[in-house]
Design a protein around this motif. Structure first.
Motif, PDB file in Angstrom:
ATOM      1  N   VAL A 240     115.258 -39.158  37.457  1.00 55.07           N
ATOM      2  CA  VAL A 240     114.747 -38.393  37.824  1.00 55.07           C
ATOM      3  C   VAL A 240     113.769 -38.170  38.353  1.00 55.07           C
ATOM      4  O   VAL A 240     112.668 -36.912  38.352  1.00 55.07           O
ATOM      5  CB  VAL A 240     114.146 -38.175  36.122  1.00 55.07           C
ATOM      6  CG1 VAL A 240     113.149 -37.758  35.514  1.00 55.07           C
ATOM      7  CG2 VAL A 240     115.190 -38.007  34.819  1.00 55.07           C
ATOM      8  N   LEU A 241     112.610 -39.539  38.440  1.00 55.87           N
ATOM      9  CA  LEU A 241     111.503 -39.656  38.996  1.00 55.87           C
ATOM     10  C   LEU A 241     112.146 -39.242  40.523  1.00 55.87           C
ATOM     11  O   LEU A 241     110.884 -38.822  40.942  1.00 55.87           O
ATOM     12  CB  LEU A 241     110.924 -41.163  39.138  1.00 55.87           C
ATOM     13  CG  LEU A 241     110.598 -41.519  37.728  1.00 55.87           C
ATOM     14  CD1 LEU A 241     109.850 -42.879  37.989  1.00 55.87           C
ATOM     15  CD2 LEU A 241     108.531 -40.807  37.630  1.00 55.87           C
ATOM     16  N   ALA A 242     113.077 -39.471  40.663  1.00 58.50           N
ATOM     17  CA  ALA A 242     113.537 -39.051  42.549  1.00 58.50           C
ATOM     18  C   ALA A 242     114.420 -37.168  42.723  1.00 58.50           C
ATOM     19  O   ALA A 242     114.825 -37.529  43.315  1.00 58.50           O
ATOM     20  CB  ALA A 242     114.473 -39.941  43.174  1.00 58.50           C
ATOM     21  N   GLY A 243     114.335 -36.870  41.367  1.00 59.41           N
ATOM     22  CA  GLY A 243     114.415 -35.551  40.753  1.00 59.41           C
ATOM     23  C   GLY A 243     115.121 -35.381  41.375  1.00 59.41           C
ATOM     24  O   GLY A 243     116.398 -33.963  42.064  1.00 59.41           O
ATOM     25  N   GLN A 244     116.361 -36.144  40.892  1.00 59.27           N
ATOM     26  CA  GLN A 244     118.176 -36.095  40.802  1.00 59.27           C
ATOM     27  C   GLN A 244     118.602 -35.804  39.577  1.00 59.27           C
ATOM     28  O   GLN A 244     119.298 -34.891  39.377  1.00 59.27           O
ATOM     29  CB  GLN A 244     118.779 -37.566  40.678  1.00 59.27           C
ATOM     30  CG  GLN A 244     118.729 -38.555  42.571  1.00 59.27           C
ATOM     31  CD  GLN A 244     119.039 -39.244  42.412  1.00 59.27           C
ATOM     32  OE1 GLN A 244     120.035 -40.137  41.578  1.00 59.27           O
ATOM     33  NE2 GLN A 244     118.565 -40.156  43.281  1.00 59.27           N
TER      34      GLN A 244
END
Length: 314
Positions: A240-244
């Motif tokens: 989620v932090l990686a924007g996935q």
């Protein structure tokens, strides 16, 4: 001969520990009444146990008068041995409950809580207690205290564990989160059909998804870009932090990222977890100074998290 051996064996048997305890207190106070008050039993119970003990030993231990009792010669002989025995019992138990490593704190914690909540704050505790070495044991499974010589555990669960005491740290809730770059300001629930969604097979997040899907009349099949991460909450949060993708996560794990605007909550949605976060240990561990220091520090550190968990979501 067999009868003699049997009688000798029976006479050599120790009386019950309870009867000896009653004798000890009665002999020290020279009062069945005071002994009863001290042991929170009836005076009749004291008298009965003493009679049973005398019968087992085959001799009188007390001379009973109207308002007082005195030890017989046999009672005077027995008393110091009984006192020494109970003193040794207490020493042995104290040895079992003694902290043999007062400068080492061994802590078992879920990997997700360790990664996203505890480790970012742990340097504050180490700065405050520089002489106390912390040994962290992240493990997704319940770890036996005896196997690892643990001092404490932080567990997310029902709060009831055999032979352990539990102290509530905080209740939690599941929220829907996303990297801010992945969404637009006017995002609507129906837009999730076309956005990447990440799920995991975990009871609290599964329950949250079930509530969300029912509320907006969705099915998982409606999400055209969905993938699952199994049994790995740290990997889920990392994705989620990686924007996935968009995911359901316990708020306590991502509150720091929400506060710093690295993640955003969606639709004001939240779902209260069935379980909660507890500090867990054998009861006598909470008497260790190092455990008391860590518990006090931990409760201070959880205050902002608890406050955030009680606030309405955007």
């Amino acid at each position: 001969m067999r009868m003699v051996k049997k009688n000798l064996s029976e006479r050599a048997r120790l009386p019950s520990l309870g009867a000896l305890k009653y004798f000890k207190v009665a002999a020290e106070t020279l009062s069945f009444k005071l002994a009863a008050e001290s042991l929170f039993v009836s005076q009749a119970a004291i008298s009965q146990h003493i009679k049973t003990l005398e019968s087992q030993l085959g001799c009188k231990l007390f001379i009973r008068k109207n308002r007082e009792v005195r030890l017989t010669a046999q009672g005077q002989l027995l008393l110091p041995y009984v006192q020494k025995g109970f003193s040794e019992f207490q020493k042995g138990i104290a040895q079992l409950q003694e902290d043999n490593h007062p400068n080492i704190l061994k802590l078992n914690v879920l990997p997700s809580i360790a990664t996203f909540w505890l480790i970012p704050r742990l340097h504050l505790f180490r700065n405050e207690y520089p002489d106390l070495q912390v040994k962290l044991i992240p493990d997704p499974d319940v770890v036996a205290f005896e196997d690892f010589n643990l001092d404490l555990a932080i567990r997310f669960g029902p709060g009831k564990y055999d032979n352990l005491s539990s102290r509530l740290l905080y209740t939690d809730r599941v929220v829907m989160v996303s990297h801010p770059h992945l969404i637009q300001s006017d995002l609507q629930p129906d837009d999730l059909r076309h956005l990447p969604v990440i799920t995991e097979n975990y009871s609290d997040t599964d329950d949250a998804w079930e509530v969300f899907l029912h509320r907006y009349q969705f099915r998982f099949d409606d999400f055209r870009n969905r993938f699952e991460i199994r049994d790995a909450t740290p990997a889920l949060v990392g994705a989620v932090l990686a924007g996935q993708g968009i995911a359901m996560v316990k708020q306590s794990l991502v509150q720091d990222y929400i506060a710093s605007n690295q993640l955003v909550t969606l639709f004001g949605f939240s779902h209260i977890c069935d379980y909660a976060c507890y500090l867990v240990a054998p009861d006598f561990h909470f008497n260790f100074p190092k455990v008391q220091a860590f518990e006090s520090w931990l409760k201070e550190q959880t205050k902002p998290t608890i406050a955030a968990l009680s606030e309405p979501l955007n």
